[in-house]
Each structure stands twice: as C-alpha cells, then as structure tokens.
Design a protein around this motif. Structure first.
Motif, mmCIF file in Angstrom:
data_model
loop_
_atom_site.group_PDB
_atom_site.id
_atom_site.type_symbol
_atom_site.label_atom_id
_atom_site.label_comp_id
_atom_site.label_asym_id
_atom_site.label_seq_id
_atom_site.Cartn_x
_atom_site.Cartn_y
_atom_site.Cartn_z
ATOM 1 N N LYS A 5 0.823 -1.389 0.145
ATOM 2 C CA LYS A 5 0.093 -0.037 0.079
ATOM 3 C C LYS A 5 0.888 1.228 0.020
ATOM 4 N N GLN A 6 0.566 2.146 -0.988
ATOM 5 C CA GLN A 6 1.342 3.334 -1.033
ATOM 6 C C GLN A 6 0.946 4.393 -0.079
ATOM 7 N N THR A 7 1.958 5.028 0.594
ATOM 8 C CA THR A 7 1.765 6.101 1.698
ATOM 9 C C THR A 7 2.278 7.474 1.010
ATOM 10 N N LEU A 8 1.263 8.399 1.525
ATOM 11 C CA LEU A 8 1.735 9.790 1.312
ATOM 12 C C LEU A 8 1.826 10.601 2.696
ATOM 13 N N ASN A 96 6.662 1.825 5.802
ATOM 14 C CA ASN A 96 5.592 2.141 4.724
ATOM 15 C C ASN A 96 6.439 2.034 3.454
ATOM 16 N N ASN A 97 5.616 2.083 2.316
ATOM 17 C CA ASN A 97 6.010 2.399 0.802
ATOM 18 C C ASN A 97 5.585 3.772 0.691
ATOM 19 N N ILE A 98 6.617 4.681 0.954
ATOM 20 C CA ILE A 98 6.399 6.101 0.636
ATOM 21 C C ILE A 98 6.625 6.592 -0.552
ATOM 22 N N ILE A 99 5.273 6.898 -1.283
ATOM 23 C CA ILE A 99 5.601 7.769 -2.656
ATOM 24 C C ILE A 99 5.897 9.170 -2.629
ATOM 25 N N GLY A 100 5.813 10.127 -1.553
ATOM 26 C CA GLY A 100 6.029 11.195 -1.493
ATOM 27 C C GLY A 100 5.941 11.944 -0.164
ATOM 28 N N LEU A 101 6.201 13.251 -0.300
ATOM 29 C CA LEU A 101 6.151 13.947 0.965
ATOM 30 C C LEU A 101 5.433 15.408 0.656
ATOM 31 N N PHE A 102 4.387 16.069 1.205
ATOM 32 C CA PHE A 102 3.985 17.070 0.765
ATOM 33 C C PHE A 102 3.692 18.038 1.899
ATOM 34 N N LYS A 114 11.824 18.550 2.755
ATOM 35 C CA LYS A 114 12.744 18.660 1.397
ATOM 36 C C LYS A 114 14.018 17.737 1.733
ATOM 37 N N TYR A 115 14.741 17.949 2.965
ATOM 38 C CA TYR A 115 16.125 17.092 3.108
ATOM 39 C C TYR A 115 15.834 15.900 3.456
ATOM 40 N N PHE A 116 14.746 15.517 4.118
ATOM 41 C CA PHE A 116 14.395 14.119 4.113
ATOM 42 C C PHE A 116 14.237 13.217 3.156
ATOM 43 N N GLY A 117 13.569 14.097 2.205
ATOM 44 C CA GLY A 117 13.308 13.595 0.810
ATOM 45 C C GLY A 117 14.515 13.327 -0.174
ATOM 46 N N LYS A 118 15.312 14.302 -0.112
ATOM 47 C CA LYS A 118 16.687 14.421 -0.709
ATOM 48 C C LYS A 118 17.512 13.189 -0.142
ATOM 49 N N LYS A 119 17.600 13.132 0.993
ATOM 50 C CA LYS A 119 18.353 12.123 1.661
ATOM 51 C C LYS A 119 17.932 10.624 1.223
ATOM 52 N N ASN A 120 16.634 10.611 1.103
ATOM 53 C CA ASN A 120 16.066 9.306 1.112
ATOM 54 C C ASN A 120 15.652 9.113 -0.534
ATOM 55 N N GLY A 121 15.791 9.781 -1.359
ATOM 56 C CA GLY A 121 15.226 9.608 -2.649
ATOM 57 C C GLY A 121 13.686 9.465 -2.757
ATOM 58 N N ILE A 122 13.136 10.446 -2.072
ATOM 59 C CA ILE A 122 11.644 10.499 -1.972
ATOM 60 C C ILE A 122 10.960 11.986 -2.528
ATOM 61 N N LYS A 123 10.267 12.029 -3.538
ATOM 62 C CA LYS A 123 9.611 13.091 -4.110
ATOM 63 C C LYS A 123 9.039 14.047 -2.819
ATOM 64 N N HIS A 124 9.361 15.458 -2.857
ATOM 65 C CA HIS A 124 8.832 16.349 -2.130
ATOM 66 C C HIS A 124 8.450 17.454 -2.919
ATOM 67 N N MET A 347 -1.946 14.624 -6.478
ATOM 68 C CA MET A 347 -1.364 13.016 -6.629
ATOM 69 C C MET A 347 -0.695 13.080 -8.061
ATOM 70 N N GLN A 348 -1.176 13.679 -9.323
ATOM 71 C CA GLN A 348 -0.344 13.418 -10.293
ATOM 72 C C GLN A 348 1.117 13.812 -10.013
ATOM 73 N N LEU A 349 1.507 14.574 -9.077
ATOM 74 C CA LEU A 349 2.895 15.094 -8.874
ATOM 75 C C LEU A 349 3.619 13.999 -8.552
ATOM 76 N N PHE A 350 3.105 12.828 -7.979
ATOM 77 C CA PHE A 350 3.773 11.830 -7.255
ATOM 78 C C PHE A 350 3.856 10.693 -8.170
ATOM 79 N N TYR A 351 2.946 10.361 -9.259
ATOM 80 C CA TYR A 351 2.867 9.332 -10.072
ATOM 81 C C TYR A 351 3.320 9.634 -11.417
#
Length: 351
Positions: A5-8, A96-102, A114-124, A347-351
């Motif tokens: 299950k995807q997590t935002l 979780n299967n994190i698809i993004g941070l908003f 931003k910096y958590f996403g950058k460190k872990n390769g997750i879109k923010h 959600m289109q930002l993350f898919y």
C-alpha cells in the motif's frame, strides 16, 4: 517487509486535534478528505509540528496523525523538534512504501520534508498557500527552492513569490470546494452581508465596520454578521458600539465550520476585507453557497463569476450598495474549483 500500500506523508504546522475541531484549517481538512475519497487505497500519514498542543499519535477519519506540540521557541527548541520529526519520518520509511512528501506552506515543515526526501530519494513538494509567499520568509533561504518543487495555490501567489524571491513556482494547483461538507438544504437570503475569519489586523475588519456604517445610511433595514475570534475582538466590539451599529452588526464569536456554511446559505454578500490572501477558502465556499463576494485581492488572472474585485473601501461600499439595491441581482451557486480536482492534481505530482 513493507506493505504494498502506497503512503503519502503530509507535513503541516497544525492539524485538527479531533474530528470535532472543524475550525482548524478547514481547507486542509477538506483536501485530506478529498484524497481519502478519490484515492481510497492511499495511506496518509500527517505530521503536525505545533498544533494540537499535545504530543501523540491519533486517528482522524482513518488517517494517522502524529502531533509534536512544538510550541517552544528558539533555535535549540526548533532543532530538537525537527530531530523528533526526522526520527518519526525514519520510522515511517521503514514501515511504509512512501511515494512522496507534501508540505503545507513554505516553512519549517517544508525544510524538514525537503531534506528528508533528498536524503532518501523521495519526492517532496511544497504547497505555497498564503503568507509564506510574502517578503521576509526566513525559511526560503534554508529551503533553497527550485521552481520544480513549488506548487502555488493561486496565480496571485505565483506572482507574489516571484516578485519577492525571483522564483516562479512550476505549477498552480488551486484551492477547491469540498461540496460534501455543505448542508443539503436551501435557505432564505435574510442576511445582507456576512464576514468570517480570524479577528487579526491582516483581515482589516475595521474596514468591514466602516463599510457597514456607510451602507446603513443608504439601506434600511440592514442585517450583517461578523463571525470569528482573535486579538482584535474587543477593539472591534468597541468600534461597533462607537458607530452605534449594535443592532446592525452581530459579532458572533467563533462558530463551527458547519454553522458558517449555513450562514453563507442565508447571506447575500460575503465581504472579504483582507489586505492579503492566497486563495480564500471562505470566498470559494461563499460563492458555492450563492453569495456575491467582494474583496480586495484577485486570486486568479481570470475573472470568477459573482466575485467582485475592488480597489478601495469606497469602491467596496459602492459595489455592495449596488448589489443590494438591485432587485435583479442573482444569488446563485458558483463552483469555481472542486477539491476532488485539487486532490487529483496533487497526486499527479507523485505518479
């Protein structure tokens, strides 16, 4: 093993303490509810930095909220808070299967996200929604924004951010109406003018009172309401007394969101005197409730039906008088943007 299950993850300065806390960020509540309805398989985790004023994990309409009660000021206190949020983000990443941070607003939430996403390769992405676009936002330097990671809530905010920081947000995803929250009823338009919001200097409710005072000399009887609470409440009450408007302006205090919507159904004009506004939810709701809206700030480059933009207090008085005195003025529902479309665009930002 992580679930499929995807997590935002949503990062916000505040969030409702429970489902009854309807006056806390109603637009952001509506956005989450729209995400739930349009993406039922999406797992949403909300990290609330400051409000509510307790540290806990709880559920809000099936969504997991973690509040950190980050009320202490100062650099050390903020760093401790950010470290706690970072630790929680690490836990969520493991589970979780994190698809993004908003992030709501370009503030400390966006910096951490931003910096958590950058460190872990997750879109923010950061949703620029209001005063964060004004000059003097200290977090812009910490965030080092690129246009690709900024989403503005309105054309006005896009221009404001570019004017102040030389960066134009890549996308505009406007605020919307969560029509499910509206009462399923019609009402007689027995309130001439309504206003609602926090009683703070930014909202300029002294102008509201001055406008009503001028209109009361042209239109009789005149029934108006001002709903809200804030530091200017006593000052505004005194102003109402000084003008002798006690029988014309009802200063109601804060009301639950559902009650405000019912009042909008009864109102002819919604008067928005704020000197700055990203994309006012109450104005969009008032339009949907069949009000005419008069304001100083134009949120989008294009005209919006039944939303009248004026430049001065005198223009506001003239426009309101003209609408109320014209028996042919139409008070019909206008849906500018649906929150369902807002949720889908995000959600289109993350898919």
């Amino acid at each position: 093993m992580k679930p499929d299950k995807q997590t935002l993850i949503i990062l916000s300065p505040g969030f409702p303490r429970d489902e009854a806390d309807t006056s806390c960020l109603p637009a952001h509540q509506a956005f989450i509810r729209a995400l739930n309805e349009n993406f039922p398989l999406l797992n949403i985790c909300i990290l609330s930095f400051t409000y509510p004023f307790f540290s806990s994990s709880y559920h809000w309409y099936g969504n997991t909220v973690t509040s950190f009660n980050g009320t202490k000021k100062g650099k050390v206190a903020r760093l401790i808070l950010w470290r706690r949020v970072w630790k929680r983000l690490n836990t969520l990443k493991k589970e979780n299967n994190i698809i993004g941070l908003f992030s709501f607003w370009l503030g400390e939430c966006a910096v951490v996200g931003k910096y958590f996403g950058k460190k872990n390769g997750i879109k923010h992405y950061c949703w620029v929604t209001g005063q964060d676009a004004k000059k003097g936002n200290k977090y812009v330097k910490l965030f080092h924004p690129k246009k690709e990671e900024l989403v503005a809530m309105s054309d006005f905010l896009t221009k404001e951010f570019y004017k102040n920081y030389g960066i134009e947000p890549l996308k505009v995803i406007p605020n919307g109406i969560y029509s499910t929250s509206f009462p399923k009823q019609t009402a007689e338009k027995d309130i001439d003018i309504l206003a609602a919001g926090s009683l703070i200097p930014l909202k300029q409710y002294d102008i509201f009172i001055e406008v009503i005072d001028a209109l009361s000399k042209k239109i009789n009887p005149l029934r108006t309401m001002l709903c809200g609470k804030g530091p200017e409440e006593m000052q505004l009450k005194k102003m109402i007394d000084d003008f002798g408007l006690q029988n014309i302006i009802s200063l109601t205090g804060e009301k639950p969101h559902a009650e405000i919507l019912k009042l909008m159904l009864r109102a002819k004009i919604f008067l928005h005197t704020s000197c700055y506004e990203g994309f006012s939810t109450v104005c969009l709701e008032a339009l949907y409730a069949g009000c005419r809206v008069i304001s100083f700030i134009q949120p989008m480059q294009h005209d919006i039906a039944h939303w009248h933009i004026v430049q001065t207090k005198e223009d506001m008085i003239e426009k309101a008088a003209g609408l109320l005195q014209n028996l042919k003025t139409e008070y019909s529902s206008v849906l500018v943007y649906s929150m369902d479309d807002t949720a889908k665009a995000v959600m289109q930002l993350f898919y």
